[in-house]
Scaffold this motif. Structure first.
Motif, PDB file in Angstrom:
ATOM      1  N   THR A   5      -1.970  11.314  -1.512  1.00 25.01           N
ATOM      2  CA  THR A   5      -1.727  12.714  -1.854  1.00 25.01           C
ATOM      3  C   THR A   5      -0.476  12.794  -2.723  1.00 25.01           C
ATOM      4  N   ARG A  55     -10.775  17.654   3.337  1.00 22.80           N
ATOM      5  CA  ARG A  55     -11.768  16.894   4.109  1.00 22.80           C
ATOM      6  C   ARG A  55     -12.594  15.945   3.239  1.00 22.80           C
ATOM      7  N   LEU A  58     -10.865  12.726   2.050  1.00 22.09           N
ATOM      8  CA  LEU A  58     -10.584  11.702   3.059  1.00 22.09           C
ATOM      9  C   LEU A  58     -11.835  10.939   3.497  1.00 22.09           C
ATOM     10  N   LEU A  64      -3.779   6.662   4.637  1.00 22.98           N
ATOM     11  CA  LEU A  64      -3.380   7.863   3.914  1.00 22.98           C
ATOM     12  C   LEU A  64      -1.882   7.845   3.653  1.00 22.98           C
ATOM     13  N   LEU A  66       0.836  10.445   2.901  1.00 20.63           N
ATOM     14  CA  LEU A  66       0.907  11.886   3.110  1.00 20.63           C
ATOM     15  C   LEU A  66       2.225  12.420   2.554  1.00 20.63           C
ATOM     16  N   LEU A  85      -2.998  16.948  10.689  1.00 18.67           N
ATOM     17  CA  LEU A  85      -3.240  15.648  11.323  1.00 18.67           C
ATOM     18  C   LEU A  85      -4.575  15.620  12.052  1.00 18.67           C
ATOM     19  N   VAL A  88      -7.023  14.762   9.415  1.00 16.16           N
ATOM     20  CA  VAL A  88      -6.856  13.345   9.061  1.00 16.16           C
ATOM     21  C   VAL A  88      -7.503  12.457  10.113  1.00 16.16           C
ATOM     22  N   LYS A  89      -7.231  12.754  11.351  1.00 17.75           N
ATOM     23  CA  LYS A  89      -7.771  11.943  12.434  1.00 17.75           C
ATOM     24  C   LYS A  89      -9.293  12.034  12.509  1.00 17.75           C
ATOM     25  N   SER A  91     -11.293  12.461  10.192  1.00 22.81           N
ATOM     26  CA  SER A  91     -11.923  11.794   9.040  1.00 22.81           C
ATOM     27  C   SER A  91     -12.111  10.303   9.259  1.00 22.81           C
ATOM     28  N   VAL A  93      -9.412   8.166   9.377  1.00 25.86           N
ATOM     29  CA  VAL A  93      -8.209   7.460   8.919  1.00 25.86           C
ATOM     30  C   VAL A  93      -7.504   6.843  10.118  1.00 25.86           C
ATOM     31  N   VAL A  96      -1.377   6.254   8.769  1.00 19.96           N
ATOM     32  CA  VAL A  96      -0.750   7.310   7.978  1.00 19.96           C
ATOM     33  C   VAL A  96       0.676   6.901   7.640  1.00 19.96           C
TER      34      VAL A  96
END
Length: 282
Positions: A5, A55, A58, A64, A66, A85, A88-89, A91, A93, A96
């Motif tokens: 990102t 979304r 990812l 990731l 961030l 988060l 992110v979780k 997805s 990943v 981080v």
């Protein structure tokens, strides 16, 4: 796959290049398409203030980078740290790397760093592998002098004699690339600085040396600098920045060993940064 990102920024841009150069599968995330995206890197338009755009970016990601900026940094409005988060979780990943700030640790009561502290806490509590990068002041902040240096070889700043170890954003990017690609960094917080403290007067002189022409330096009052900075920065951030520049703590003056610890080489000096950035000041 690694998602970056803030891919158009001073750290995100060299990070994308470093990861792509190492043969990684990279997705660059930003609101606008970079004009120098490396071959093989895909771009996804997304804004962390709108999680529905994040979304799909990812999808399929393992790691990731961030970077929190804009509405998520400057205002309590928009998605909260745990909301981000959770996306992110969900997805898939697993790892981080959060770009935070030295001030999140050295200024625990500062409202200007409250949002970053909240993201640090959310990352720690996410259940994912995490690493937090806390850089000090960026060497690239000197780009604020680019116009007056080009126009009349002059620069102005407050606190002319206060020295801080500014870090090259390229070093931050290389540390981030190493952390994203290697094991052994989970649960670590790395403070990233340059190899030596330099004063504003020193930085103007060093830019002049890179140009081959002297740059005249003028010391501003705090009030003059504050008025100038308020034109492009929120008031709490301006005041916190001036506090660090004018009355740094011992921790903020300290040269951290973490760049060398991660990369196996010394951090780049301000003179090295200026030599690479000199075209902006010509």
């Amino acid at each position: 796959m690694i998602v970056v990102t803030g891919a158009t920024g001073n750290v995100g841009r060299p990070l994308v290049r470093a990861l792509a150069g190492a043969g990684e599968d990279v997705t660059a995330v930003s609101r606008h398409v970079p004009d120098d995206l490396p071959d093989g890197v895909r771009h996804r338009a997304a804004d962390l203030a709108d999680l529905e755009t994040l979304r799909p970016a990812l999808d399929g990601a393992d790691a990731l980078f961030l970077l929190i900026a804009g509405p998520l940094l400057g205002s309590p409005a928009g998605p909260g740290p745990r909301d981000v988060l959770d996306v992110v979780k969900a997805s898939g990943v697993a790892n981080v790397v959060l770009l935070s700030s030295q001030g999140a640790g050295t200024r625990p009561e500062s409202p200007a760093h409250a949002r970053l502290r909240a993201f640090e806490e959310a990352v720690r509590e996410s259940g994912l592998d995490w690493t937090i990068l806390r850089p000090g002041g960026f060497a690239s902040n000197a780009y604020a002098w680019a116009e007056p240096v080009r126009a009349h070889r002059s620069a102005a700043a407050p606190f002319a004699g206060v020295a801080l170890p500014f870090v090259d954003p390229a070093d931050i990017a290389e540390v981030a690339a190493a952390v994203l690609r290697e094991g052994g960094h989970a649960g670590r917080v790395y403070e990233l600085t340059g190899p030596a403290p330099v004063t504003p007067r020193d930085r103007a002189r060093i830019i002049g040396e890179a140009l081959g022409e002297p740059v005249a330096f003028t010391e501003q009052t705090r009030e003059e600098a504050r008025a100038q900075m308020l034109e492009f920065m929120p008031e709490p951030v301006v005041d916190a920045t001036l506090d660090i520049l004018g009355e740094p703590t011992a921790a903020e003056r300290r040269v951290s060993p973490d760049v060398q610890k991660v990369l196996g080489r010394p951090a780049r000096s301000f003179a090295q940064w200026a030599a690479g950035a000199v075209a902006a000041f010509r």
